[in-house]
Design a protein around this motif. Structure first.
Motif, PDB file in Angstrom:
ATOM      1  N   PHE A 158       0.835  -1.198   0.000  1.00  0.00           N
ATOM      2  CA  PHE A 158       0.000   0.000   0.000  1.00  0.00           C
ATOM      3  C   PHE A 158       0.871   1.250   0.000  1.00  0.00           C
ATOM      4  CE2 PHE A 158      -2.135   3.541   2.017  1.00  0.00           C
ATOM      5  CZ  PHE A 158      -3.350   3.570   1.349  1.00  0.00           C
ATOM      6  N   TYR A 159       1.922   1.251   0.807  1.00  0.00           N
ATOM      7  CA  TYR A 159       2.831   2.403   0.880  1.00  0.00           C
ATOM      8  C   TYR A 159       3.421   2.706  -0.493  1.00  0.00           C
ATOM      9  CZ  TYR A 159       7.227   4.868   1.559  1.00  0.00           C
ATOM     10  OH  TYR A 159       8.263   5.754   1.444  1.00  0.00           O
ATOM     11  N   GLU A 160       3.872   1.678  -1.201  1.00  0.00           N
ATOM     12  CA  GLU A 160       4.485   1.874  -2.521  1.00  0.00           C
ATOM     13  C   GLU A 160       3.477   2.444  -3.524  1.00  0.00           C
ATOM     14  OE1 GLU A 160       6.040  -1.936  -3.510  1.00  0.00           O
ATOM     15  OE2 GLU A 160       7.677  -1.836  -2.043  1.00  0.00           O
ATOM     16  N   ILE A 161       2.236   1.959  -3.454  1.00  0.00           N
ATOM     17  CA  ILE A 161       1.199   2.469  -4.353  1.00  0.00           C
ATOM     18  C   ILE A 161       0.852   3.919  -4.005  1.00  0.00           C
ATOM     19  CG2 ILE A 161      -1.265   2.265  -4.933  1.00  0.00           C
ATOM     20  CD1 ILE A 161      -0.882  -0.783  -4.758  1.00  0.00           C
ATOM     21  N   ALA A 162       0.694   4.174  -2.700  1.00  0.00           N
ATOM     22  CA  ALA A 162       0.306   5.521  -2.255  1.00  0.00           C
ATOM     23  C   ALA A 162       1.381   6.557  -2.566  1.00  0.00           C
ATOM     24  CB  ALA A 162       0.015   5.509  -0.764  1.00  0.00           C
ATOM     25  N   ALA A 163       2.629   6.096  -2.645  1.00  0.00           N
ATOM     26  CA  ALA A 163       3.725   7.021  -2.946  1.00  0.00           C
ATOM     27  C   ALA A 163       3.755   7.395  -4.428  1.00  0.00           C
ATOM     28  CB  ALA A 163       5.064   6.402  -2.533  1.00  0.00           C
ATOM     29  N   LYS A 164       3.098   6.594  -5.275  1.00  0.00           N
ATOM     30  CA  LYS A 164       3.143   6.823  -6.715  1.00  0.00           C
ATOM     31  C   LYS A 164       1.821   7.304  -7.293  1.00  0.00           C
ATOM     32  CE  LYS A 164       6.551   3.085  -7.266  1.00  0.00           C
ATOM     33  NZ  LYS A 164       6.784   1.740  -7.845  1.00  0.00           N
ATOM     34  N   VAL A 165       0.716   6.843  -6.722  1.00  0.00           N
ATOM     35  CA  VAL A 165      -0.608   7.135  -7.266  1.00  0.00           C
ATOM     36  C   VAL A 165      -1.301   8.197  -6.425  1.00  0.00           C
ATOM     37  CG1 VAL A 165      -2.863   6.139  -7.842  1.00  0.00           C
ATOM     38  CG2 VAL A 165      -0.779   4.786  -8.163  1.00  0.00           C
ATOM     39  N   GLU A 166      -2.079   9.026  -7.082  1.00  0.00           N
ATOM     40  CA  GLU A 166      -2.831  10.058  -6.364  1.00  0.00           C
ATOM     41  C   GLU A 166      -3.993   9.393  -5.623  1.00  0.00           C
ATOM     42  OE1 GLU A 166      -3.162  13.684  -4.851  1.00  0.00           O
ATOM     43  OE2 GLU A 166      -1.649  13.135  -6.356  1.00  0.00           O
ATOM     44  N   ILE A 167      -3.950   9.474  -4.314  1.00  0.00           N
ATOM     45  CA  ILE A 167      -4.958   8.840  -3.454  1.00  0.00           C
ATOM     46  C   ILE A 167      -5.628   9.924  -2.615  1.00  0.00           C
ATOM     47  CG2 ILE A 167      -5.236   7.283  -1.469  1.00  0.00           C
ATOM     48  CD1 ILE A 167      -3.124   5.512  -2.652  1.00  0.00           C
ATOM     49  N   PRO A 168      -6.936   9.823  -2.391  1.00  0.00           N
ATOM     50  CA  PRO A 168      -7.647  10.841  -1.608  1.00  0.00           C
ATOM     51  C   PRO A 168      -6.994  11.103  -0.250  1.00  0.00           C
ATOM     52  CG  PRO A 168      -9.204   9.341  -2.617  1.00  0.00           C
ATOM     53  CD  PRO A 168      -7.841   8.768  -2.881  1.00  0.00           C
ATOM     54  N   LYS A 169      -7.049  12.369   0.147  1.00  0.00           N
ATOM     55  CA  LYS A 169      -6.404  12.779   1.400  1.00  0.00           C
ATOM     56  C   LYS A 169      -6.954  12.015   2.597  1.00  0.00           C
ATOM     57  CE  LYS A 169      -5.347  16.868   4.185  1.00  0.00           C
ATOM     58  NZ  LYS A 169      -5.839  16.269   5.454  1.00  0.00           N
ATOM     59  N   GLU A 170      -8.275  11.757   2.607  1.00  0.00           N
ATOM     60  CA  GLU A 170      -8.852  11.069   3.768  1.00  0.00           C
ATOM     61  C   GLU A 170      -8.297   9.643   3.905  1.00  0.00           C
ATOM     62  OE1 GLU A 170     -12.060  11.193   0.449  1.00  0.00           O
ATOM     63  OE2 GLU A 170     -10.563  12.534   1.378  1.00  0.00           O
ATOM     64  N   THR A 171      -7.984   9.015   2.762  1.00  0.00           N
ATOM     65  CA  THR A 171      -7.385   7.672   2.824  1.00  0.00           C
ATOM     66  C   THR A 171      -5.964   7.747   3.368  1.00  0.00           C
ATOM     67  OG1 THR A 171      -8.715   6.882   0.958  1.00  0.00           O
ATOM     68  CG2 THR A 171      -6.712   5.651   1.461  1.00  0.00           C
ATOM     69  N   ILE A 172      -5.217   8.740   2.908  1.00  0.00           N
ATOM     70  CA  ILE A 172      -3.849   8.936   3.407  1.00  0.00           C
ATOM     71  C   ILE A 172      -3.874   9.250   4.902  1.00  0.00           C
ATOM     72  CG2 ILE A 172      -1.774  10.355   3.276  1.00  0.00           C
ATOM     73  CD1 ILE A 172      -2.062   8.472   0.951  1.00  0.00           C
ATOM     74  N   ASP A 173      -4.808  10.095   5.312  1.00  0.00           N
ATOM     75  CA  ASP A 173      -4.913  10.437   6.739  1.00  0.00           C
ATOM     76  C   ASP A 173      -5.227   9.206   7.583  1.00  0.00           C
ATOM     77  OD1 ASP A 173      -4.397  13.062   6.150  1.00  0.00           O
ATOM     78  OD2 ASP A 173      -6.494  13.706   6.213  1.00  0.00           O
ATOM     79  N   GLN A 174      -6.132   8.371   7.065  1.00  0.00           N
ATOM     80  CA  GLN A 174      -6.479   7.144   7.777  1.00  0.00           C
ATOM     81  C   GLN A 174      -5.278   6.199   7.855  1.00  0.00           C
ATOM     82  OE1 GLN A 174      -9.231   6.889   9.373  1.00  0.00           O
ATOM     83  NE2 GLN A 174      -8.877   4.829  10.164  1.00  0.00           N
ATOM     84  N   TYR A 175      -4.516   6.157   6.776  1.00  0.00           N
ATOM     85  CA  TYR A 175      -3.319   5.323   6.756  1.00  0.00           C
ATOM     86  C   TYR A 175      -2.298   5.820   7.776  1.00  0.00           C
ATOM     87  CZ  TYR A 175       1.158   3.415   5.206  1.00  0.00           C
ATOM     88  OH  TYR A 175       2.395   2.803   5.176  1.00  0.00           O
ATOM     89  N   HIS A 176      -2.144   7.122   7.885  1.00  0.00           N
ATOM     90  CA  HIS A 176      -1.182   7.679   8.837  1.00  0.00           C
ATOM     91  C   HIS A 176      -1.601   7.416  10.287  1.00  0.00           C
ATOM     92  CE1 HIS A 176       0.702  10.656   5.737  1.00  0.00           C
ATOM     93  NE2 HIS A 176       1.165   9.434   5.630  1.00  0.00           N
ATOM     94  N   LYS A 177      -2.914   7.397  10.546  1.00  0.00           N
ATOM     95  CA  LYS A 177      -3.392   7.003  11.879  1.00  0.00           C
ATOM     96  C   LYS A 177      -3.004   5.547  12.155  1.00  0.00           C
ATOM     97  CE  LYS A 177      -7.406  10.105  11.985  1.00  0.00           C
ATOM     98  NZ  LYS A 177      -8.900  10.175  11.980  1.00  0.00           N
ATOM     99  N   PHE A 178      -3.183   4.739  11.122  1.00  0.00           N
ATOM    100  CA  PHE A 178      -2.781   3.330  11.219  1.00  0.00           C
ATOM    101  C   PHE A 178      -1.291   3.226  11.530  1.00  0.00           C
ATOM    102  CE2 PHE A 178      -0.453   0.154   8.751  1.00  0.00           C
ATOM    103  CZ  PHE A 178      -0.865  -1.025   9.367  1.00  0.00           C
ATOM    104  N   VAL A 179      -0.469   3.982  10.799  1.00  0.00           N
ATOM    105  CA  VAL A 179       0.983   3.923  10.969  1.00  0.00           C
ATOM    106  C   VAL A 179       1.378   4.223  12.414  1.00  0.00           C
ATOM    107  CG1 VAL A 179       3.175   5.047  10.376  1.00  0.00           C
ATOM    108  CG2 VAL A 179       1.570   4.422   8.567  1.00  0.00           C
ATOM    109  N   MET A 180       0.788   5.263  12.986  1.00  0.00           N
ATOM    110  CA  MET A 180       1.134   5.650  14.352  1.00  0.00           C
ATOM    111  C   MET A 180       0.830   4.527  15.335  1.00  0.00           C
ATOM    112  SD  MET A 180      -0.080   9.639  14.573  1.00  0.00           S
ATOM    113  CE  MET A 180       0.331   9.687  16.313  1.00  0.00           C
TER     114      MET A 180
END
Length: 219
Positions: A158-180
């Motif tokens: 998922f990280y590799e895809i998110a780093a290359k493809v434009e993904i909605p901000k809310e999905t990225i924010d949710q992912y960052h909550k997951f990361v923490m």
């Protein structure tokens, strides 16, 4: 009553040594008789105390391992919003058929993971108290490590895809909550493996528990 319990569990051999020593003085037993008996009792007491101390360490380690496994299952699997699979499912909202194919494959993997984790937790609960603690720790530590290792593969994808493809901000924010939260879990898991090395053979190195990476967009 409490004092007697402590004496029986921990202080039996100092007490016995004291009693024999006093009796030896009173009855004037030969030193060459008393000394070997006192040394034997001391050695036996230290061995028994060491075994009991290790058992207590193993019990605490087994309880901690169950806590870690249950936390992982509760927070990062099933329908939890912090499950990487739930985050991947949000990619169906993006108009990108290639991502959909990957997300569908991950959806199938999610079902396998959910079954695996549920079975794992059930087996941990049923085996503790039945299996030897050392065997229990070795078996289930290795399985939890395998689960998190395979899980990390999806996180990295998922990280590799998110780093290359434009993904909605809310999905990225949710992912960052997951990361923490996931990284806090991973750090606790690493520390537990380090602690286990002093009482059991793990065969696992703490750094092998991988951390998740935040997505940083450049430009």
């Amino acid at each position: 009553m409490h004092t007697m319990k402590i004496i029986v569990n921990r202080g039996w051999y100092p007490t016995l040594i004291t009693v024999l020593a006093v009796l030896g003085v009173i009855y004037k037993w030969p030193v060459e008789w008393v000394a070997p008996a006192l040394i034997f009792i001391l050695a036996l007491g230290l061995v028994v105390t060491g075994i009991k101390a290790r058992e207590r360490q193993l019990e605490r380690a087994a309880f901690r391992l169950r806590q870690l496994a249950e936390y992982f299952h509760r927070r990062f699997m099933g329908d939890s919003t912090l499950s990487i699979f739930i985050i991947i499912d949000s990619l169906f909202n993006i108009d990108n058929p290639k991502l959909w194919d990957w997300a569908r494959a991950c959806d199938m993997s999610q079902r396998i993971f959910n079954s695996w984790c549920t079975s794992f937790i059930d087996r941990m609960e049923s085996d503790i108290g039945v299996t030897k603690l050392a065997d229990y720790l070795s078996t289930y530590l290795n399985e939890l490590w395998q689960i998190t290792s395979h899980y990390s593969d999806f996180v990295e994808q998922f990280y590799e895809i998110a780093a290359k493809v434009e993904i909605p901000k809310e999905t990225i924010d949710q992912y960052h909550k997951f990361v923490m939260e996931y990284n806090a879990f991973a750090q606790n898991f690493r520390e537990h493996i380090t602690e286990l090395k002093s009482i059991a053979r793990t065969g696992i190195e703490p750094p092998s528990v991988k951390m998740a990476k935040e997505v940083v967009k450049v430009g």
